[in-house]
Design an enzyme around this catalytic site. Sequence first.
Site, mmCIF file in Angstrom:
data_model
loop_
_atom_site.group_PDB
_atom_site.id
_atom_site.type_symbol
_atom_site.label_atom_id
_atom_site.label_comp_id
_atom_site.label_asym_id
_atom_site.label_seq_id
_atom_site.Cartn_x
_atom_site.Cartn_y
_atom_site.Cartn_z
ATOM 1 N N TYR A 54 0.845 -1.201 0.000
ATOM 2 C CA TYR A 54 0.000 0.000 0.000
ATOM 3 C C TYR A 54 0.875 1.242 0.000
ATOM 4 O O TYR A 54 1.781 1.346 0.812
ATOM 5 C CB TYR A 54 -0.903 0.024 1.242
ATOM 6 C CG TYR A 54 -2.367 -0.005 0.858
ATOM 7 C CD1 TYR A 54 -2.921 1.067 0.168
ATOM 8 C CD2 TYR A 54 -3.156 -1.103 1.136
ATOM 9 C CE1 TYR A 54 -4.245 1.030 -0.220
ATOM 10 C CE2 TYR A 54 -4.489 -1.146 0.738
ATOM 11 C CZ TYR A 54 -5.023 -0.071 0.058
ATOM 12 O OH TYR A 54 -6.324 -0.113 -0.338
ATOM 13 N N GLU A 56 -0.481 4.787 -0.502
ATOM 14 C CA GLU A 56 -1.282 6.014 -0.668
ATOM 15 C C GLU A 56 -0.417 7.253 -0.536
ATOM 16 O O GLU A 56 0.406 7.346 0.377
ATOM 17 C CB GLU A 56 -2.396 6.056 0.381
ATOM 18 C CG GLU A 56 -3.599 5.255 -0.038
ATOM 19 C CD GLU A 56 -4.763 5.426 0.923
ATOM 20 O OE1 GLU A 56 -4.625 6.131 1.925
ATOM 21 O OE2 GLU A 56 -5.817 4.826 0.645
ATOM 22 N N ASP A 199 -5.753 13.630 -25.442
ATOM 23 C CA ASP A 199 -5.880 12.246 -24.986
ATOM 24 C C ASP A 199 -5.198 11.381 -26.038
ATOM 25 O O ASP A 199 -5.762 11.119 -27.106
ATOM 26 C CB ASP A 199 -7.351 11.874 -24.827
ATOM 27 C CG ASP A 199 -7.520 10.438 -24.330
ATOM 28 O OD1 ASP A 199 -6.535 9.676 -24.371
ATOM 29 O OD2 ASP A 199 -8.651 10.087 -23.921
ATOM 30 N N THR A 225 -3.441 6.098 -21.867
ATOM 31 C CA THR A 225 -3.370 4.768 -21.270
ATOM 32 C C THR A 225 -1.918 4.333 -21.405
ATOM 33 O O THR A 225 -1.143 4.932 -22.144
ATOM 34 C CB THR A 225 -4.236 3.752 -22.033
ATOM 35 O OG1 THR A 225 -3.826 3.753 -23.397
ATOM 36 C CG2 THR A 225 -5.716 4.090 -21.955
ATOM 37 N N LYS A 228 -1.691 0.568 -24.707
ATOM 38 C CA LYS A 228 -2.000 0.478 -26.139
ATOM 39 C C LYS A 228 -0.680 0.524 -26.923
ATOM 40 O O LYS A 228 0.161 -0.325 -26.689
ATOM 41 C CB LYS A 228 -3.008 1.549 -26.510
ATOM 42 C CG LYS A 228 -4.347 1.331 -25.742
ATOM 43 C CD LYS A 228 -5.431 2.340 -26.055
ATOM 44 C CE LYS A 228 -6.650 2.092 -25.159
ATOM 45 N NZ LYS A 228 -7.690 3.121 -25.326
ATOM 46 N N ARG A 234 -1.753 -2.516 -18.241
ATOM 47 C CA ARG A 234 -2.986 -1.721 -18.225
ATOM 48 C C ARG A 234 -2.879 -0.655 -17.148
ATOM 49 O O ARG A 234 -2.687 -0.966 -15.975
ATOM 50 C CB ARG A 234 -4.212 -2.594 -17.925
ATOM 51 C CG ARG A 234 -4.312 -3.869 -18.729
ATOM 52 C CD ARG A 234 -5.721 -4.407 -18.725
ATOM 53 N NE ARG A 234 -6.521 -3.614 -19.622
ATOM 54 C CZ ARG A 234 -6.489 -3.722 -20.945
ATOM 55 N NH1 ARG A 234 -5.710 -4.604 -21.530
ATOM 56 N NH2 ARG A 234 -7.243 -2.949 -21.697
HETATM 57 C C1 LIG Z 1 -8.767 3.481 -24.514
HETATM 58 C C2 LIG Z 1 -9.063 4.909 -24.358
HETATM 59 C C3 LIG Z 1 -9.341 5.466 -23.099
HETATM 60 C C4 LIG Z 1 -9.680 4.671 -21.867
HETATM 61 O O1 LIG Z 1 -8.879 3.727 -21.442
HETATM 62 P P1 LIG Z 1 -9.333 2.581 -20.415
HETATM 63 O O2 LIG Z 1 -8.002 2.146 -19.923
HETATM 64 O O3 LIG Z 1 -10.055 1.571 -21.227
HETATM 65 O O4 LIG Z 1 -10.160 3.189 -19.362
HETATM 66 C C5 LIG Z 1 -9.481 6.837 -23.006
HETATM 67 N N1 LIG Z 1 -9.372 7.617 -24.087
HETATM 68 C C6 LIG Z 1 -9.139 7.124 -25.309
HETATM 69 C C7 LIG Z 1 -9.040 8.049 -26.471
HETATM 70 C C8 LIG Z 1 -8.987 5.757 -25.493
HETATM 71 O O5 LIG Z 1 -8.798 5.268 -26.716
#
Ligand SMILES: *Cc1c(COP(=O)(O)O)cnc(C)c1O
Length: 450
Positions: A54, A56, A199, A225, A228, A234
């Site tokens: 933990y 925090e 994003d 994220t 990807k 993740r």
């Molecule tokens: C995949 C994605 C997210 C969210 O990711 P999670 O890990 O699935 O919550 C946010 N914004 C965009 C543009 C994405 O492609």
Amino acid sequence: MVLMNDIENSDPEIAQALKDELKRQEEGLEMIPSENNVSHATLQAMGSVLTNKYSEGYPRKRYYGGQEFADKIEEIAIDRAKKVFNVVHANVQPYSGSPANFAVLNALLEPGDCHMGLKLTDGGHLTHGWKVSATAKYFKSVPYSVKKDGRVDLEEVRRLAIENKPKAIWVGYTAYPRKFEFKEFAEIADEVGAYLIADIAHISGLVAGGAHESPVPYVHVITTTTHKTIRGPRGGMIMVTQKGIDKDPDLASKIDKSIFPGLQGGPHDHTTAGIAVALGEAMKPEFKDYAKQIVANAKSLAESLKKEGMKLVTDGTDTHLLLIDLTENGAGKGQYMQQALDLAGITVNKNTIPFEPFSAFYPSGIRLGTPSLTTRGMKEKDMEKVAKWIAAVYDEIRTYDMPNDKDERKEAIKKFSSEIKENTNLRKIREEVREFAKEFPLYPGFEIMR
Ligand SMILES: *Cc1c(COP(=O)(O)O)cnc(C)c1O
């Protein structure tokens, strides 16, 4: 990797499902553009004793004892994130991309304040204010859209921004095959005084590897994220640029406070370690080659699909991602195509296309991409083979209609599902795909798991 033999002894049921999943990943072609295959090293970090801890708070400002190594790991992850993306501040604690995005809104907006993002059905993400998301429930959301040609309607963005005076504007999408328009959005956001948030969840690996322009000079905040194209575990990250600090000197601390204690409790330290390892990999020169190859493969796949007669949204791609428009013989065929490709060992997802003629649940397109295949070592000429299989699968489904009437639709899907399972052409393709996939082993060191 020897992790599996303990699970095998203690929990054979889960062990078997894990082995089956490994086999599924190895014997198929993973073409969901938001997926990738992490390295052995990242897997080991994820499977480490850090999941016991933990932590925090933030490094050197924690609420529990025993933090010397957790601190070190998080500091390394932050430091690498700052180097890889060339930003002045990074928070590596978001549990995933969606919580990261909510945290940014929570930091910058008061309840009811307005933000703008691309419509989900045009390629935007749920968390950019789509109506069923908490980002639309607690904040006012004004969606913008794409034009007939599939590209963002920047004139509409500007008009809506002037009309609604949003506190924040999102640039960055989840099903968009073209370059993200950071510079054009910056002009609009600066004109109306809004925060601009990039994003880059989908393209962060391309940005890190120099295969897509960086948003850093243009935006105030960046979210991503980590699982990807950047090829980590993740998770999520929020970064602040110098432009962001210039606009609001408290921006970094607002973001940090929004994550903890605003929205989250203890960070997932094992994920943080995995992120650090993956970012370390992204700093190596090979990662640049990887990022460029992802795009080269996507372009080769796009050209080959077109040669096979398939139609692409925007007629191609600048990134890792393609959208196939399946409306040539009637709308709503994404579901059929996804199902048939699954049987052929090619995993994709059904997706709406711009001006979707059917519905969000029965969309008329397929979204696919090359990050995972590129990780496995495939090159442009391999994409030609993949395109041929995809086109051959399409030939098997193109005559099936998706009826508008609900009852008829249920019957049609039932009929399709039972017939497609018996389709001998698909079975033949499945065998070819399996043999091909085996030439590109995913985790060669995992003998123990089989
Ligand atoms: C995949 C994605 C997210 C969210 O990711 P999670 O890990 O699935 O919550 C946010 N914004 C965009 C543009 C994405 O492609």
